[in-house]
Write a protein that holds these residues in place. Structure first.
Motif, PDB file in Angstrom:
ATOM      1  N   SER A  17       0.799  -1.232   0.000  1.00 23.79           N
ATOM      2  CA  SER A  17       0.000   0.000   0.000  1.00 23.79           C
ATOM      3  C   SER A  17       0.833   1.285   0.000  1.00 23.79           C
ATOM      4  O   SER A  17       0.340   2.355   0.352  1.00 23.79           O
ATOM      5  N   ARG A  18       2.108   1.199  -0.398  1.00 27.22           N
ATOM      6  CA  ARG A  18       2.911   2.412  -0.535  1.00 27.22           C
ATOM      7  C   ARG A  18       3.204   2.655  -2.018  1.00 27.22           C
ATOM      8  O   ARG A  18       3.663   1.755  -2.729  1.00 27.22           O
ATOM      9  N   LEU A  19       2.928   3.882  -2.462  1.00 23.36           N
ATOM     10  CA  LEU A  19       3.154   4.249  -3.864  1.00 23.36           C
ATOM     11  C   LEU A  19       4.647   4.516  -4.050  1.00 23.36           C
ATOM     12  O   LEU A  19       5.166   5.498  -3.524  1.00 23.36           O
ATOM     13  N   VAL A  20       5.351   3.630  -4.785  1.00 24.45           N
ATOM     14  CA  VAL A  20       6.799   3.831  -4.952  1.00 24.45           C
ATOM     15  C   VAL A  20       7.143   4.352  -6.337  1.00 24.45           C
ATOM     16  O   VAL A  20       8.257   4.825  -6.566  1.00 24.45           O
ATOM     17  N   LEU A  21       6.180   4.277  -7.264  1.00 24.10           N
ATOM     18  CA  LEU A  21       6.439   4.792  -8.610  1.00 24.10           C
ATOM     19  C   LEU A  21       5.165   5.419  -9.141  1.00 24.10           C
ATOM     20  O   LEU A  21       4.085   4.843  -8.990  1.00 24.10           O
ATOM     21  N   GLY A  38      18.947   9.168 -10.162  1.00 26.13           N
ATOM     22  CA  GLY A  38      18.135   9.505  -9.004  1.00 26.13           C
ATOM     23  C   GLY A  38      18.733   8.871  -7.775  1.00 26.13           C
ATOM     24  O   GLY A  38      19.471   7.891  -7.878  1.00 26.13           O
ATOM     25  N   PRO A  39      18.417   9.433  -6.621  1.00 29.41           N
ATOM     26  CA  PRO A  39      18.970   8.892  -5.386  1.00 29.41           C
ATOM     27  C   PRO A  39      18.483   7.479  -5.114  1.00 29.41           C
ATOM     28  O   PRO A  39      17.502   7.024  -5.700  1.00 29.41           O
ATOM     29  N   SER A  40      19.159   6.835  -4.210  1.00 23.63           N
ATOM     30  CA  SER A  40      18.807   5.487  -3.809  1.00 23.63           C
ATOM     31  C   SER A  40      17.398   5.486  -3.210  1.00 23.63           C
ATOM     32  O   SER A  40      17.028   6.388  -2.461  1.00 23.63           O
ATOM     33  N   GLY A  41      16.575   4.528  -3.604  1.00 20.30           N
ATOM     34  CA  GLY A  41      15.202   4.442  -3.112  1.00 20.30           C
ATOM     35  C   GLY A  41      14.202   5.247  -3.915  1.00 20.30           C
ATOM     36  O   GLY A  41      13.010   5.275  -3.586  1.00 20.30           O
ATOM     37  N   SER A  42      14.645   5.885  -5.004  1.00 18.14           N
ATOM     38  CA  SER A  42      13.729   6.744  -5.762  1.00 18.14           C
ATOM     39  C   SER A  42      12.854   5.953  -6.732  1.00 18.14           C
ATOM     40  O   SER A  42      11.948   6.520  -7.340  1.00 18.14           O
ATOM     41  N   GLY A  43      13.140   4.650  -6.910  1.00 17.05           N
ATOM     42  CA  GLY A  43      12.273   3.840  -7.762  1.00 17.05           C
ATOM     43  C   GLY A  43      12.905   3.406  -9.086  1.00 17.05           C
ATOM     44  O   GLY A  43      12.216   2.854  -9.941  1.00 17.05           O
ATOM     45  N   LYS A  44      14.201   3.620  -9.236  1.00 19.55           N
ATOM     46  CA  LYS A  44      14.875   3.310 -10.507  1.00 19.55           C
ATOM     47  C   LYS A  44      14.774   1.818 -10.849  1.00 19.55           C
ATOM     48  O   LYS A  44      14.400   1.453 -11.964  1.00 19.55           O
ATOM     49  N   SER A  45      15.116   0.964  -9.891  1.00 20.25           N
ATOM     50  CA  SER A  45      15.067  -0.483 -10.166  1.00 20.25           C
ATOM     51  C   SER A  45      13.639  -0.960 -10.382  1.00 20.25           C
ATOM     52  O   SER A  45      13.389  -1.847 -11.199  1.00 20.25           O
TER      53      SER A  45
HETATM   54  N1  LIG Z   1       9.473  -5.876  -3.836  1.00 20.17           N
HETATM   55  C1  LIG Z   1       9.335  -4.797  -3.057  1.00 20.17           C
HETATM   56  N2  LIG Z   1       8.512  -4.815  -1.975  1.00 20.17           N
HETATM   57  C2  LIG Z   1       8.363  -3.747  -1.178  1.00 20.17           C
HETATM   58  N3  LIG Z   1       8.994  -2.566  -1.372  1.00 20.17           N
HETATM   59  C3  LIG Z   1       9.827  -2.467  -2.413  1.00 20.17           C
HETATM   60  C4  LIG Z   1      10.046  -3.568  -3.317  1.00 20.17           C
HETATM   61  N4  LIG Z   1      10.932  -3.176  -4.253  1.00 20.17           N
HETATM   62  C5  LIG Z   1      11.240  -1.894  -3.966  1.00 20.17           C
HETATM   63  N5  LIG Z   1      10.582  -1.473  -2.882  1.00 20.17           N
HETATM   64  C6  LIG Z   1      10.652  -0.114  -2.290  1.00 20.17           C
HETATM   65  O1  LIG Z   1      10.405   0.803  -3.342  1.00 20.17           O
HETATM   66  C7  LIG Z   1      11.238   1.943  -3.224  1.00 20.17           C
HETATM   67  C8  LIG Z   1      12.045   2.109  -4.492  1.00 20.17           C
HETATM   68  O2  LIG Z   1      13.005   1.067  -4.559  1.00 20.17           O
HETATM   69  P1  LIG Z   1      13.962   0.856  -5.796  1.00 20.17           P
HETATM   70  O3  LIG Z   1      13.150   0.827  -7.038  1.00 20.17           O
HETATM   71  O4  LIG Z   1      14.806  -0.335  -5.516  1.00 20.17           O
HETATM   72  O5  LIG Z   1      14.840   2.201  -5.771  1.00 20.17           O
HETATM   73  P2  LIG Z   1      16.265   2.515  -6.415  1.00 20.17           P
HETATM   74  O6  LIG Z   1      16.581   1.455  -7.421  1.00 20.17           O
HETATM   75  O7  LIG Z   1      16.106   3.882  -7.014  1.00 20.17           O
HETATM   76  O8  LIG Z   1      17.237   2.549  -5.287  1.00 20.17           O
HETATM   77  C9  LIG Z   1      12.101   1.718  -1.999  1.00 20.17           C
HETATM   78  O9  LIG Z   1      11.518   2.400  -0.928  1.00 20.17           O
HETATM   79  C10 LIG Z   1      12.030   0.220  -1.810  1.00 20.17           C
HETATM   80  O10 LIG Z   1      12.184  -0.100  -0.454  1.00 20.17           O
END
Ligand SMILES: Nc1ncnc2c1ncn2[C@@H]1O[C@H](COP(=O)(O)OP(=O)(O)O)[C@@H](O)[C@H]1O
Ligand SMILES: [Mg+2]
Length: 243
Positions: A17-21, A38-45
């Protein structure tokens, strides 16, 4: 002139339930190197996993050629095979360098495996190590095996997730050259995720900044790195953003 390979419309990804992208719109153009910073945790992966069709958007759509994502159904194999991802830490098979690169071709029933594998190993400077067990390689050599494994199947799109993080400058240089050559010579579309602004500047034709899951700015490299529109991009490319 160029056409989009991907067209993202209203794409969101929600985890627990958290909007990450949350990307309103983004086109990746055929034949370009798109640098995503983008910084770490910004949603790149997360964005790369969506582009790889490993995961589906929570809402919105990704158009890829004639295919449009459907949140209820995984992308068909024929679509997924046109895209390959290289991760920051390569997971190699417990076999030789040659065996690692040949694996994907075996799965596809290719009939010119040896020839293709040797050509690609030459490209990444590893042909002399073809019969070496992959687990004995250095980190930089392992990453070049991972790149060779991706390149050998001639994907339309190569997704790179921090491919040179923690590597020595020699291997960083080699990998950047391999990526640039692949794009120039084969026209492979490349999405390069990096938090190294200098690497993005060296390789990307266009770049985008992701902050808290949102695209802050997407521009041509000349603008993005020299004269960006958004003050947050300016701060990021100057290395002033705290993260
Ligand atoms: N499978 C997952 N389940 C829960 N949270 C996730 C998952 N993958 C990523 N996140 C969360 O989504 C956010 C973005 O992560 P990520 O895409 O890995 O960022 P980046 O690659 O920019 O460092 C982070 O807060 C991460 O903890
Ligand atoms: Mg990441």
């Amino acid at each position: 002139m160029s056409e989009p390979v991907y067209r993202l419309e209203g794409v969101t990804k929600v985890y627990n339930s958290r909007l990450v992208l949350n990307i309103e719109a983004l086109d990746i153009m055929r034949g370009e190197v798109f640098g995503l910073v983008g910084p770490s945790g910004s949603g790149k992966s997360t964005l790369l996993r969506l582009l790889d069709f490993l995961e589906l958007p929570t809402t919105g759509q990704i158009r890829f050629g004639d295919y449009v994502t459907d949140s209820n159904r995984m992308a068909p194999l024929g679509v997924r095979r046109r895209v390959t991802m290289v991760f920051q830490r390569p997971v190699l098979l417990n076999t030789t360098v040659f065996g690692n690169v040949a694996y994907g071709l075996h799965l596809r029933g290719d009939d010119q495996i040896a020839q293709r594998v040797h050509r690609v190993l030459e490209q990444v400077g590893l042909d002399s190590l073809a019969s070496t067990p992959a687990r004995t390689l250095s980190g930089g050599e392992m990453q070049r095996v991972a790149l060779a494994r991706a390149i050998v199947i001639e994907p339309a799109v190569l997704l790179l997730d921090e491919p040179t993080a923690n590597l020595d400058p020699y291997n960083v240089g080699l990998i950047e050259r391999i990526v640039a050559d692949l794009n120039r010579e084969r026209g492979t579309t490349i999405v390069l995720v990096t938090h190294n602004v200098f690497q993005a500047k060296r390789l990307a034709h266009r770049a985008g900044l992701l902050l808290d899951g949102r695209l802050i700015e997407v521009s041509e490299a000349g603008k993005f790195f020299i004269d960006p529109s958004d003050p947050r991009t300016a701060a990021f490319v100057r290395g002033e953003m705290v993260y």
